[in-house]
Design a protein around this motif. Structure first.
Motif, short mmCIF file in Angstrom:
data_model
loop_
_atom_site.label_atom_id
_atom_site.label_comp_id
_atom_site.label_asym_id
_atom_site.label_seq_id
_atom_site.Cartn_x
_atom_site.Cartn_y
_atom_site.Cartn_z
N ALA A 103 46.70 38.08 73.02
CA ALA A 103 46.28 38.16 71.62
C ALA A 103 44.78 38.37 71.51
O ALA A 103 44.30 39.11 70.64
CB ALA A 103 46.69 36.89 70.88
N THR A 104 44.01 37.74 72.39
CA THR A 104 42.57 37.94 72.41
C THR A 104 42.23 39.39 72.69
O THR A 104 41.36 39.99 72.05
CB THR A 104 41.92 37.04 73.47
N ALA A 105 42.92 39.99 73.68
CA ALA A 105 42.70 41.40 74.00
C ALA A 105 43.08 42.31 72.83
O ALA A 105 42.40 43.30 72.54
CB ALA A 105 43.49 41.78 75.25
N LEU A 106 44.16 41.97 72.14
CA LEU A 106 44.59 42.76 70.99
C LEU A 106 43.54 42.74 69.88
O LEU A 106 43.19 43.77 69.30
CB LEU A 106 45.93 42.23 70.46
N LEU A 107 43.00 41.57 69.59
CA LEU A 107 41.95 41.44 68.58
C LEU A 107 40.70 42.21 68.99
O LEU A 107 40.08 42.91 68.17
CB LEU A 107 41.62 39.97 68.35
N ALA A 108 40.31 42.08 70.26
CA ALA A 108 39.11 42.76 70.74
C ALA A 108 39.27 44.28 70.64
O ALA A 108 38.35 44.98 70.21
CB ALA A 108 38.82 42.34 72.18
N ALA A 126 46.75 58.76 63.37
CA ALA A 126 47.45 60.02 63.06
C ALA A 126 48.55 60.33 64.06
O ALA A 126 49.26 61.32 63.92
CB ALA A 126 46.44 61.17 63.02
N GLY A 127 48.69 59.48 65.09
CA GLY A 127 49.73 59.69 66.08
C GLY A 127 49.36 60.68 67.17
O GLY A 127 50.23 61.08 67.96
N LEU A 128 48.08 61.07 67.25
CA LEU A 128 47.65 62.05 68.24
C LEU A 128 47.34 61.40 69.59
O LEU A 128 47.30 62.09 70.61
CB LEU A 128 46.41 62.81 67.74
N VAL A 129 47.07 60.11 69.58
CA VAL A 129 46.76 59.38 70.82
C VAL A 129 47.65 58.14 70.88
O VAL A 129 47.78 57.42 69.88
CB VAL A 129 45.27 58.96 70.85
N ALA A 134 44.41 54.44 73.74
CA ALA A 134 43.26 54.09 72.91
C ALA A 134 42.74 52.70 73.28
O ALA A 134 41.52 52.47 73.35
CB ALA A 134 43.65 54.15 71.44
N ARG A 135 43.64 51.78 73.53
CA ARG A 135 43.22 50.43 73.91
C ARG A 135 42.57 50.42 75.29
O ARG A 135 41.67 49.63 75.56
CB ARG A 135 44.43 49.49 73.88
N ARG A 136 43.00 51.32 76.14
CA ARG A 136 42.36 51.44 77.46
C ARG A 136 40.89 51.86 77.30
O ARG A 136 40.00 51.30 77.94
CB ARG A 136 43.10 52.48 78.29
N ARG A 140 37.62 49.64 78.35
CA ARG A 140 36.69 50.15 79.36
C ARG A 140 35.27 50.33 78.81
O ARG A 140 34.32 50.37 79.56
CB ARG A 140 37.21 51.48 79.91
N THR A 141 35.14 50.47 77.49
CA THR A 141 33.81 50.67 76.90
C THR A 141 33.23 49.39 76.31
O THR A 141 32.15 49.41 75.73
CB THR A 141 33.87 51.74 75.79
N ARG A 142 33.92 48.28 76.48
CA ARG A 142 33.51 47.04 75.80
C ARG A 142 32.14 46.55 76.24
O ARG A 142 31.39 45.99 75.44
CB ARG A 142 34.56 45.95 76.03
N ASP A 143 31.79 46.77 77.49
CA ASP A 143 30.50 46.29 77.98
C ASP A 143 29.35 47.25 77.67
O ASP A 143 28.19 46.93 77.94
CB ASP A 143 30.57 46.06 79.49
#
Length: 468
Positions: A103-108, A126-129, A134-136, A140-143
């Motif tokens: 759940a923490t990862a989902l919120l982040a 829009a369903g394109l990705v 998108a979550r990956r 990966r860009t969180r830092d």
């Protein structure tokens, strides 16, 4: 109070007579529904996050103090995303029937997509990705800094759906180098703080005789060690081992460990270039003795296994008998005997208690025998869907402990009033965000924000619903 357990089953579609093209059409429809549901879940997660903002001291001074403000706020997303109140993830986890960490990862991810990756979020809606992709990118860009994340968002616009995961990771690395400007030397220095060797036991459903080891360290050191492992695997093959090369590499680790255990490590102190008693008269003799003692202890290190098995199976000479090893899962007794034959393994006797003993002590901390009884009863943190091992958790008093010097009753510390909680969920209970009560040995009823309730049993967790 509504209960998810009473929700009617969805209509089952008979696919036995469906044509090949019909099956493909329904598969495509199912995927579209799943994608839409995943996007909607991200929207819900974002709204849940912003509905739990950090409450400052001025606001709490004008009104009642919420339980969540008793703990520090949490920054779940990357730079540029709003912080949320403490323990925001737990009610969402219980409602979704997932682990609090999930759940923490989902919120982040929801916060990052809204505030740091707006183009990617639009394309995902829009369903394109695919949501997972998108979550990956979000993870990966969180830092990265906000500017670097926006750079990735611009340069992947319209391409995320077709980019491989390796290509995405390369773009993230390029953004860190171009935008954040961190020098390679600084990266190497910060990378050393992540050096570690971790042993990971696999899903118990797959058996406990196979585990994983993951090492992060100096590139040269790890490359040299890998070369040694490969050379040992080739030697095993030359000696007649017909297992696959990959399997022989894993077996080579045991060969190397056995050779290390047979070394006289104390002789290292007298090798050329090493300190010796004669050459280093100014070295404290006690220090040399301590070093030698530590080397011997490392060589003679023991492995302790907590084995749950029938005494009859252990004493009988029958193959195929199965026991359970804590943290590993089911393991054949033949495998246990093989381990005992090649390493110093301590088998810890386990006494299974049908129900909690009535014995108690007049102190806060339980004696070791009582703590062991609680750990054997509850193998993990008893918060809903939390899998933190109980051996590394706090033992919490279900009914809060009261100091006897201040009027507290005697006998408050007893197995029936103790439960393992990981440090985070111990804090959540102490802060008042969650409350729980014990309804039977190993069974706990939890109540959280918005009246959400869940029951944790020895066989799993069930969300009961919400009173609101």
């Amino acid at each position: 109070m509504t209960s998810t357990a009473t929700t009617p089953d969805p209509e089952v579609v008979d696919l036995a007579d469906a044509s090949v093209s019909g099956l493909l059409e329904q598969a495509a429809e199912c995927e579209a529904v799943l994608r839409e549901a995943a996007v909607h879940q991200l929207r819900i997660a974002y709204e849940w996050a912003i509905a739990h903002p950090v409450v400052d001291a001025a606001e709490t001074a004008r009104g009642p103090v919420l339980p969540s403000v008793l703990e520090a706020p949490e920054t779940l997303g990357g730079p540029g995303t709003p912080a949320v109140a403490a323990f925001t993830a737990e009610p969402l986890a219980v409602a979704c029937g997932i682990a609090p960490s999930s759940a923490t990862a989902l919120l982040a991810d929801a916060l990052d997509l809204h505030h740091r990756l707006p183009v990617l979020w639009q394309q995902t809606q829009a369903g394109l990705v695919a949501v997972w992709k998108a979550r990956r990118v979000a993870a990966r860009t969180r830092d990265l800094s906000l500017d670097a994340a926006l750079w990735v968002d611009r340069h992947t616009a319209g391409r995320v759906g077709s980019l491989s995961l390796v290509a995405l990771d390369r773009l993230v690395a390029e953004a860190a180098a171009r935008v954040d400007g961190e020098s390679l030397g600084e990266k190497e220095k910060s990378g050393r703080s992540q050096w570690d060797v971790k042993l990971k036991h696999r899903d118990p459903r797959h058996g406990g005789a196979t585990s994983e080891i993951h090492a992060v360290g100096d590139t040269l050191d790890l490359t040299r060690f890998h070369d040694i492992v490969c050379a040992e695997a080739e030697t095993l093959g030359a000696l007649g081992d017909d297992d696959a090369f990959e399997v022989r590499k894993a077996k080579a680790l045991g060969v190397i460990a056995d050779a290390q255990a047979r070394l006289d490590l104390t002789s290292l102190l007298s090798l050329p270039g090493a300190a010796s008693d004669r050459d280093c008269a100014d070295v404290d003799a006690d220090q040399v003795t301590q070093v030698r003692r530590r080397l011997i202890e490392r060589r003679d290190a023991k492995v302790r296994l907590y084995l749950h098995a029938s005494l009859a199976d252990i004493t009988a000479d029958t193959s195929g008998s199965v026991g359970t090893v804590e943290r590993l899962g089911p393991v054949t007794l033949d495998q246990i005997k093989a381990w005992v034959g090649k390493a110093r393994v301590t088998i810890q006797p386990v006494l299974h208690v049908a129900s909690d003993d009535t014995w108690s002590v007049d102190r806060h901390d339980p004696p070791s025998r009582m703590a062991e009884q609680v750990v054997l009863r509850d193998s993990s943190c008893v918060f809903p869907w939390c899998s933190h091992p109980s051996r590394h958790a706090d033992l919490d008093h279900v009914d809060p402990y009261e100091d006897p010097d201040e009027g507290g009753p005697p006998g408050q510390t007893t197995p029936s009033n103790l439960a393992p909680l990981c440090r985070r969920h111990h804090r959540a209970k102490t802060a008042g965000a969650w409350t729980y009560q014990r309804t039977a040995p190993g069974t706990y009823l939890w109540t959280g924000p918005a009246g959400i309730t869940a029951i944790v049993t020895p066989t799993g967790t069930l969300t009961l619903g919400s009173s609101s």
